[in-house]
Motif scaffolding. Structure first.
Motif, PDB file in Angstrom:
ATOM      1  N   LEU A 176       0.630  -1.406  -0.155  1.00 59.14           N
ATOM      2  CA  LEU A 176       0.102  -0.063   0.011  1.00 59.14           C
ATOM      3  C   LEU A 176       0.900   1.114  -0.016  1.00 59.14           C
ATOM      4  O   LEU A 176       0.428   2.141  -0.445  1.00 59.14           O
ATOM      5  N   CYS A 203     -17.857  -6.866   6.882  1.00 53.49           N
ATOM      6  CA  CYS A 203     -17.901  -5.448   6.582  1.00 53.49           C
ATOM      7  C   CYS A 203     -18.353  -5.345   4.903  1.00 53.49           C
ATOM      8  O   CYS A 203     -18.054  -4.252   4.376  1.00 53.49           O
ATOM      9  N   GLN A 210     -20.026  -4.144  -6.247  1.00 51.86           N
ATOM     10  CA  GLN A 210     -18.513  -4.705  -6.481  1.00 51.86           C
ATOM     11  C   GLN A 210     -18.388  -6.095  -6.922  1.00 51.86           C
ATOM     12  O   GLN A 210     -17.643  -6.315  -7.872  1.00 51.86           O
ATOM     13  N   ASN A 241     -12.173  -4.055   7.892  1.00 49.51           N
ATOM     14  CA  ASN A 241     -11.900  -3.007   7.359  1.00 49.51           C
ATOM     15  C   ASN A 241     -12.224  -3.009   6.086  1.00 49.51           C
ATOM     16  O   ASN A 241     -11.948  -3.355   5.025  1.00 49.51           O
ATOM     17  N   GLN A 242     -13.455  -2.239   5.697  1.00 54.55           N
ATOM     18  CA  GLN A 242     -14.247  -1.955   4.536  1.00 54.55           C
ATOM     19  C   GLN A 242     -13.288  -1.155   3.445  1.00 54.55           C
ATOM     20  O   GLN A 242     -13.549  -1.621   2.184  1.00 54.55           O
ATOM     21  N   THR A 243     -12.501  -0.241   4.009  1.00 51.50           N
ATOM     22  CA  THR A 243     -11.570   0.337   3.082  1.00 51.50           C
ATOM     23  C   THR A 243     -10.742  -0.565   2.243  1.00 51.50           C
ATOM     24  O   THR A 243     -10.443  -0.253   0.985  1.00 51.50           O
ATOM     25  N   LEU A 244     -10.237  -1.561   3.007  1.00 49.58           N
ATOM     26  CA  LEU A 244      -9.411  -2.335   2.330  1.00 49.58           C
ATOM     27  C   LEU A 244     -10.091  -3.183   1.106  1.00 49.58           C
ATOM     28  O   LEU A 244      -9.524  -3.525  -0.006  1.00 49.58           O
ATOM     29  N   GLN A 264     -12.415  -2.243  -0.557  1.00 55.20           N
ATOM     30  CA  GLN A 264     -12.736  -1.377  -1.632  1.00 55.20           C
ATOM     31  C   GLN A 264     -11.325  -1.170  -2.487  1.00 55.20           C
ATOM     32  O   GLN A 264     -11.581  -1.053  -3.594  1.00 55.20           O
ATOM     33  N   ILE A 265     -10.471  -0.895  -1.801  1.00 53.37           N
ATOM     34  CA  ILE A 265      -9.075  -1.148  -2.369  1.00 53.37           C
ATOM     35  C   ILE A 265      -8.774  -2.083  -3.301  1.00 53.37           C
ATOM     36  O   ILE A 265      -8.280  -1.921  -4.423  1.00 53.37           O
ATOM     37  N   GLY A 292      -8.807  -6.948   4.749  1.00 51.07           N
ATOM     38  CA  GLY A 292      -9.987  -6.239   5.145  1.00 51.07           C
ATOM     39  C   GLY A 292     -11.047  -7.210   5.848  1.00 51.07           C
ATOM     40  O   GLY A 292     -11.589  -6.674   6.871  1.00 51.07           O
ATOM     41  N   TYR A 325     -10.988  -4.088  -4.801  1.00 41.47           N
ATOM     42  CA  TYR A 325     -11.830  -4.088  -5.880  1.00 41.47           C
ATOM     43  C   TYR A 325     -11.213  -3.149  -6.877  1.00 41.47           C
ATOM     44  O   TYR A 325     -11.002  -3.137  -8.029  1.00 41.47           O
ATOM     45  N   ASP A 326     -10.841  -1.766  -6.308  1.00 39.53           N
ATOM     46  CA  ASP A 326     -10.496  -0.758  -7.336  1.00 39.53           C
ATOM     47  C   ASP A 326      -9.189  -1.343  -8.041  1.00 39.53           C
ATOM     48  O   ASP A 326      -8.936  -0.743  -9.135  1.00 39.53           O
TER      49      ASP A 326
END
Ligand SMILES: *[C@@H]1O[C@H](CO)[C@@H](O)[C@H](O)[C@H]1NC(C)=O
Ligand SMILES: *[C@@H]1O[C@H](CO)[C@@H](O)[C@H](O)[C@H]1NC(C)=O
Ligand SMILES: *[C@@H]1O[C@H](CO)[C@@H](O)[C@H](O)[C@H]1NC(C)=O
Length: 389
Positions: free
Chosen positions: A153, A262, A269, A194-197, A199-200, A189, A202-203
């Motif tokens: 990261l 989460c 997604q 940790n939902q941010t992870l 999403q990362i 995640g 997926y992105d």
């Protein structure tokens, strides 16, 4: 407890009698036929000298085969059920012991000069799995996986779109990176909520697809390597194993998001990722050779039969049909069965898959491919789990 046991028993009784009228019984006897070659496939994998991505890929395959309950395809994979998944942890331990100070797992071989940014992360999930399945080393596993997450990261270079480069010294997209790096970010995640992870992860899949997707003779597929530094293709060919890495990775990210506490609210997604998996299966399955195998390249490279990509993509098809039956019809199982028979009927006396692409030279056939051995374990496990055995 009594009630649960008897309903499980009832369920399998129903399944068996259902199977008898639908032809599943022949699948079960085929399964028993092939079962005997798998121990040699597995020991050939463990016997082979491994680089960073091979270590992580070997651990992933052995986890699905030996302890499917802890793979992301298991029912509740992110908590301990009291059992220790020893064989996968053994591979994870070596990956962590050979971690370099910058955080890359399995990197401390050949003077740590292989230059990959994402490959080490292929062992990241099994290393983090150690933190809740091997209490006696909890702090060790947590530190090792946190260092790997920090590297990908915050240390690895980024492309102009924000994608994490597959290489440590330049900005490059390799289809391989989608398996190596992004399932680990999603898994981290899910385990740490940790939902941010999620999403990362997926992105990153989305950014890699945007960079590598091409029109091919059998539909859209991924080119292998694109340099963001020089804005040119290093390998524009539609490589079978490259597409397999991308599909294997996106499938794992999708399933991890779906199973994570989460991850609710991320159904869009998940369905994007599975549509992108389907795109790859459609393009590759339309390119089957006369031997019912995936060609090394669909276009832009040699087209010899490759049991390696074949096993990997069959595993993706089995899992997709089992987990997303509305999106993947039985025609995917039909192709996966053809690939399975072509692959398993050719396993050699040493347990090696053949013919396979040389993992170090994508234009040539090789004698031994560690990743192919692991893909066969993934295929066999996905088939077994889909049959409910
Ligand atoms: C944590 O991991 C890093 C990377 O492997 C290592 O350099 C460091 O010594 C570890 N710290 C502890 C407390 O184990
Ligand atoms: C989730 O992960 C991100 C990325 O590593 C981090 O910045 C953030 O602090 C984490 N959130 C929580 C609640 O731990
Ligand atoms: C399976 O059938 C669907 C619906 O007809 C089609 O869209 C898809 O391309 C087929 N896939 C394969 C691999 O045959």
């Amino acid at each position: 407890m009594q009630l649960i046991i008897s309903s499980v028993f009832l369920l399998s009784a129903i399944k068996l009698s259902f199977g008898a009228t639908t032809g599943d019984t022949s699948e079960v006897s085929l399964y028993q036929n092939y079962e005997g070659v798998i121990p040699n496939v597995k020991s050939a994998m463990l016997a082979s000298i491994r680089t960073s991505w091979e270590q992580g890929t070997a651990a992933g395959g052995i986890l699905e085969y030996d302890n499917p309950e802890y793979s992301v395809f298991g029912r509740s994979p992110f908590t301990s059920n009291g059992k220790e998944p020893i064989s996968a942890l053994q591979l994870a331990y070596s990956a962590a012991v050979r971690q370099t100070a910058d955080g890359r797992l399995s990197q401390n071989i050949g003077d740590a000069l292989d230059g990959a940014a994402l490959d080490g992360a292929s062992a990241g999930s099994v290393v983090l799995m150690g933190s809740f399945t091997d209490e006696s080393r909890k702090a060790y596993w947590l530190n090792a996986s946190e260092a790997e997450l920090n590297y990908i990261l915050n240390v690895a270079p980024r492309t102009s779109t924000g994608a994490i480069s597959h290489r440590a010294d330049s900005r490059q997209y390799w289809a391989d990176g989608v398996y190596m790096g992004f399932p680990f970010i999603a898994y981290y995640g899910a385990v740490t909520q940790n939902q941010t992870l999620l999403q990362i992860a997926y992105d990153q899949c989305r950014l890699y697809r945007d960079a590598l997707l091409l029109d091919g003779p059998t539909g859209k597929l991924w080119g292998h390597i694109y340099s963001d530094d020089t804005k040119t293709w290093t390998d524009k060919g539609l490589w079978g194993t490259g597409n397999a890495w991308a599909a294997l990775g996106m499938l794992r990210v999708a399933v991890t998001i779906q199973k994570a506490n989460c991850g609710s609210g991320m159904t869009g997604q998940v369905s994007d990722l599975m549509a992108w998996v389907k795109e790859i299966l459609d393009g590759e399955f339309a390119a089957l050779t006369s031997e019912n195998l995936i060609p090394d390249y669909v276009i832009g490279g040699p087209t010899f039969d490759d049991a390696s990509a074949s096993a990997a993509l069959a595993s993706v098809a089995y899992r997709s049909v089992t987990l997303f039956p509305h999106q993947f019809g039985s025609n995917y199982t039909t192709v996966a069965n053809k690939l399975r028979d072509a692959v398993l009927s050719r396993v050699t006396n040493l347990g090696t898959l053949s013919p396979v692409v040389d993992p170090l030279n994508w234009d040539a056939q090789g004698l031994l491919s560690t990743e192919a051995q692991s893909f066969a374990l993934m295929m066999f496990s996905a088939w077994r789990d889909g049959l409910g055995l």
